[in-house]
Design a protein around this motif. Structure first.
Motif, mmCIF file in Angstrom:
data_model
loop_
_atom_site.group_PDB
_atom_site.id
_atom_site.type_symbol
_atom_site.label_atom_id
_atom_site.label_comp_id
_atom_site.label_asym_id
_atom_site.label_seq_id
_atom_site.Cartn_x
_atom_site.Cartn_y
_atom_site.Cartn_z
ATOM 1 N N ASP A 1 0.834 -1.200 0.000
ATOM 2 C CA ASP A 1 0.000 0.000 0.000
ATOM 3 C C ASP A 1 0.872 1.254 0.000
ATOM 4 O O ASP A 1 0.502 2.278 -0.589
ATOM 5 N N SER A 2 2.003 1.154 0.676
ATOM 6 C CA SER A 2 2.923 2.288 0.713
ATOM 7 C C SER A 2 4.307 1.789 1.082
ATOM 8 O O SER A 2 4.476 0.670 1.563
ATOM 9 N N GLY A 3 5.324 2.628 0.821
ATOM 10 C CA GLY A 3 6.681 2.278 1.213
ATOM 11 C C GLY A 3 7.676 2.379 0.083
ATOM 12 O O GLY A 3 7.403 2.986 -0.968
ATOM 13 N N ARG A 4 8.811 1.726 0.297
ATOM 14 C CA ARG A 4 9.908 1.811 -0.658
ATOM 15 C C ARG A 4 10.738 0.535 -0.598
ATOM 16 O O ARG A 4 11.030 0.026 0.486
ATOM 17 N N ILE A 5 11.114 0.012 -1.764
ATOM 18 C CA ILE A 5 11.999 -1.142 -1.887
ATOM 19 C C ILE A 5 13.073 -0.764 -2.894
ATOM 20 O O ILE A 5 12.759 -0.307 -4.002
ATOM 21 N N ALA A 6 14.334 -0.957 -2.517
ATOM 22 C CA ALA A 6 15.419 -0.541 -3.420
ATOM 23 C C ALA A 6 16.608 -1.472 -3.282
ATOM 24 O O ALA A 6 16.865 -2.031 -2.211
ATOM 25 N N ILE A 7 17.311 -1.653 -4.377
ATOM 26 C CA ILE A 7 18.611 -2.322 -4.373
ATOM 27 C C ILE A 7 19.416 -1.720 -5.538
ATOM 28 O O ILE A 7 19.295 -2.143 -6.682
ATOM 29 N N GLY A 8 20.204 -0.713 -5.210
ATOM 30 C CA GLY A 8 20.901 0.029 -6.254
ATOM 31 C C GLY A 8 19.998 1.020 -6.953
ATOM 32 O O GLY A 8 20.359 2.159 -7.204
ATOM 33 N N GLU A 9 18.779 0.636 -7.251
ATOM 34 C CA GLU A 9 17.749 1.505 -7.813
ATOM 35 C C GLU A 9 16.443 1.203 -7.104
ATOM 36 O O GLU A 9 16.308 0.195 -6.408
ATOM 37 N N ARG A 10 15.481 2.073 -7.259
ATOM 38 C CA ARG A 10 14.179 1.859 -6.648
ATOM 39 C C ARG A 10 13.400 0.788 -7.427
ATOM 40 O O ARG A 10 13.209 0.919 -8.634
ATOM 41 N N LEU A 11 12.962 -0.225 -6.727
ATOM 42 C CA LEU A 11 12.093 -1.236 -7.320
ATOM 43 C C LEU A 11 10.633 -0.862 -7.113
ATOM 44 O O LEU A 11 9.766 -1.142 -7.947
ATOM 45 N N PHE A 12 10.392 -0.251 -5.956
ATOM 46 C CA PHE A 12 9.041 0.215 -5.618
ATOM 47 C C PHE A 12 9.174 1.462 -4.757
ATOM 48 O O PHE A 12 9.995 1.509 -3.839
ATOM 49 N N ASP A 13 8.395 2.474 -5.065
ATOM 50 C CA ASP A 13 8.370 3.696 -4.267
ATOM 51 C C ASP A 13 6.996 4.313 -4.443
ATOM 52 O O ASP A 13 6.690 4.881 -5.506
ATOM 53 N N SER A 14 6.158 4.175 -3.419
ATOM 54 C CA SER A 14 4.785 4.664 -3.545
ATOM 55 C C SER A 14 4.744 6.177 -3.714
ATOM 56 O O SER A 14 3.903 6.705 -4.453
ATOM 57 N N ALA A 15 5.665 6.890 -3.069
ATOM 58 C CA ALA A 15 5.664 8.354 -3.159
ATOM 59 C C ALA A 15 6.022 8.843 -4.554
ATOM 60 O O ALA A 15 5.539 9.887 -5.008
ATOM 61 N N ALA A 16 6.887 8.088 -5.239
ATOM 62 C CA ALA A 16 7.331 8.487 -6.586
ATOM 63 C C ALA A 16 6.605 7.726 -7.692
ATOM 64 O O ALA A 16 6.951 7.857 -8.864
ATOM 65 N N ASN A 17 5.608 6.916 -7.309
ATOM 66 C CA ASN A 17 4.836 6.130 -8.271
ATOM 67 C C ASN A 17 5.731 5.202 -9.098
ATOM 68 O O ASN A 17 5.581 5.075 -10.311
ATOM 69 N N VAL A 18 6.681 4.563 -8.421
ATOM 70 C CA VAL A 18 7.586 3.592 -9.060
ATOM 71 C C VAL A 18 7.169 2.189 -8.636
ATOM 72 O O VAL A 18 7.001 1.916 -7.442
ATOM 73 N N ASN A 19 6.998 1.307 -9.597
ATOM 74 C CA ASN A 19 6.660 -0.083 -9.299
ATOM 75 C C ASN A 19 7.127 -0.950 -10.472
ATOM 76 O O ASN A 19 6.370 -1.227 -11.399
ATOM 77 N N LEU A 20 8.394 -1.368 -10.444
ATOM 78 C CA LEU A 20 8.942 -2.156 -11.538
ATOM 79 C C LEU A 20 8.259 -3.519 -11.623
ATOM 80 O O LEU A 20 7.928 -4.136 -10.607
ATOM 81 N N LEU A 21 8.085 -3.994 -12.836
ATOM 82 C CA LEU A 21 7.557 -5.332 -13.043
ATOM 83 C C LEU A 21 8.530 -6.361 -12.492
ATOM 84 O O LEU A 21 9.747 -6.118 -12.430
#
Length: 226
Positions: free
Chosen positions: A52-72
Motif C-alpha cells: 500500500d505504501s513504502g519503498r523497496i530498493a537495491i541500487g535503484e528503486r524497485l518500488f516507491d509509492s511516493a514516486a509512483n515507481v513499481n517495476l515489473l
C-alpha cells in the motif's frame, strides 16, 4: 549492494504487514511462525504483491509509492525460489537451466554447465527432474535461479522437505557460490535449526512486524520454535 525494504500492506481487516529492514550481501534470515507475513514480504520484494505504501530498493528503486515507481517482476533482476520448485518436467536438467537464462533452449550452455558443476549435479544434465532426488531437484532450482545473475536471491523455505544432511550440503554449496558473487540472500524459514545453520543475521517476525534483529544464536538461544 544492500537490499532496503520499508513497506506497509493490509492483508486483511485484522492483519497488516508493516516492516522495514536492510539486507546486505550475505544471508539474512527472516524467521518466525507460520502466518507472520514472511512470504508476503518476499512477494512484495519480488513484485508479486504491491504494498500500500513504502519503498523497496537495491541500487535503484524497485518500488516507491511516493514516486509512483513499481517495476515489473522481470525488471527487478531478482531470483525467487519457492518451496514448490516449479521445474519443467518435460525438459532435461540442462534445458531447465538454459531456459532460465534465455527463455530458449539454444543459449546459455557454458553458464549452465558451470553451475551444474558448482552444485555437484553435472551428472544430471541429460536427465529429467523426475529422475533426480529431492535434494538434487532443489540444487537444480537454485542453479536455474542463479544463472540469471540476480541482484538478490529470495528463498521461501526451500529446504523444508529435505533431510538434515542434504540441507546442510545445499547450504554449503549456496554459501560457496555467494562468496564469489556477494548478493543479498533473504532466507525465509520457521525452522530454528535452519536459521542457526544459515544465518549471518536474523530478523524475527511476528504478526506482520519485525520484533527483533541480531545474531541467530543470540535471538534463538533457549527458545523452542519448532
Amino acid at each position: 549492494m544492500t537490499l532496503s525494504v520499508a513497506i506497509r500492506l493490509r492483508l486483511s481487516p485484522i492483519f497488516e504487514l508493516n516492516c522495514s529492514f536492510e539486507a546486505p550481501p550475505g544471508f539474512t534470515v527472516l524467521f518466525g511462525p507460520s502466518g507472520a507475513g514472511k512470504t508476503s514480504v518476499l512477494d512484495c520484494i519480488a513484485g508479486l504483491r504491491k504494498p500500500d505504501s513504502g519503498r523497496i530498493a537495491i541500487g535503484e528503486r524497485l518500488f516507491d509509492s511516493a514516486a509512483n515507481v513499481n517495476l515489473l517482476p522481470a525488471a527487478r533482476r531478482l531470483a525467487y525460489v519457492f518451496q514448490d520448485l516449479a521445474l519443467f518436467p518435460h525438459m532435461t536438467v540442462l534445458e531447465n537451466l538454459r531456459y532460465g537464462i534465455s527463455g530458449k533452449n539454444g543459449t546459455g550452455l557454458p553458464e549452465a554447465r558451470e553451475l551444474l558443476s558448482q552444485f555437484g549435479i553435472a551428472h544430471l544434465a541429460d536427465r529429467r527432474p523426475g529422475e533426480a532426488s529431492g535434494g538434487e531437484r532443489q540444487r537444480v532450482a537454485l542453479a536455474r535461479s542463479l544463472i540469471t545473475n540476480p541482484r538478490a536471491l529470495l528463498l521461501d523455505e526451500p529446504l523444508s522437505a529435505l533431510d538434515r544432511a542434504t540441507r546442510t550440503k545445499i547450504i554449503e554449496d549456496l554459501r560457496h557460490w555467494n562468496e564469489a558473487h556477494r548478493v543479498p540472500i533473504v532466507y525465509v524459514t520457521h525452522s530454528q535449526r535452519e536459521a542457526l545453520a544459515v544465518g549471518e543475521r536474523l530478523l524475527l517476525m511476528e504478526s506482520g512486524k519485525i520484533v527483533a534483529r541480531g545474531a541467530p544464536a543470540e535471538l534463538l538461544s533457549g527458545e523452542d520454535w519448532e
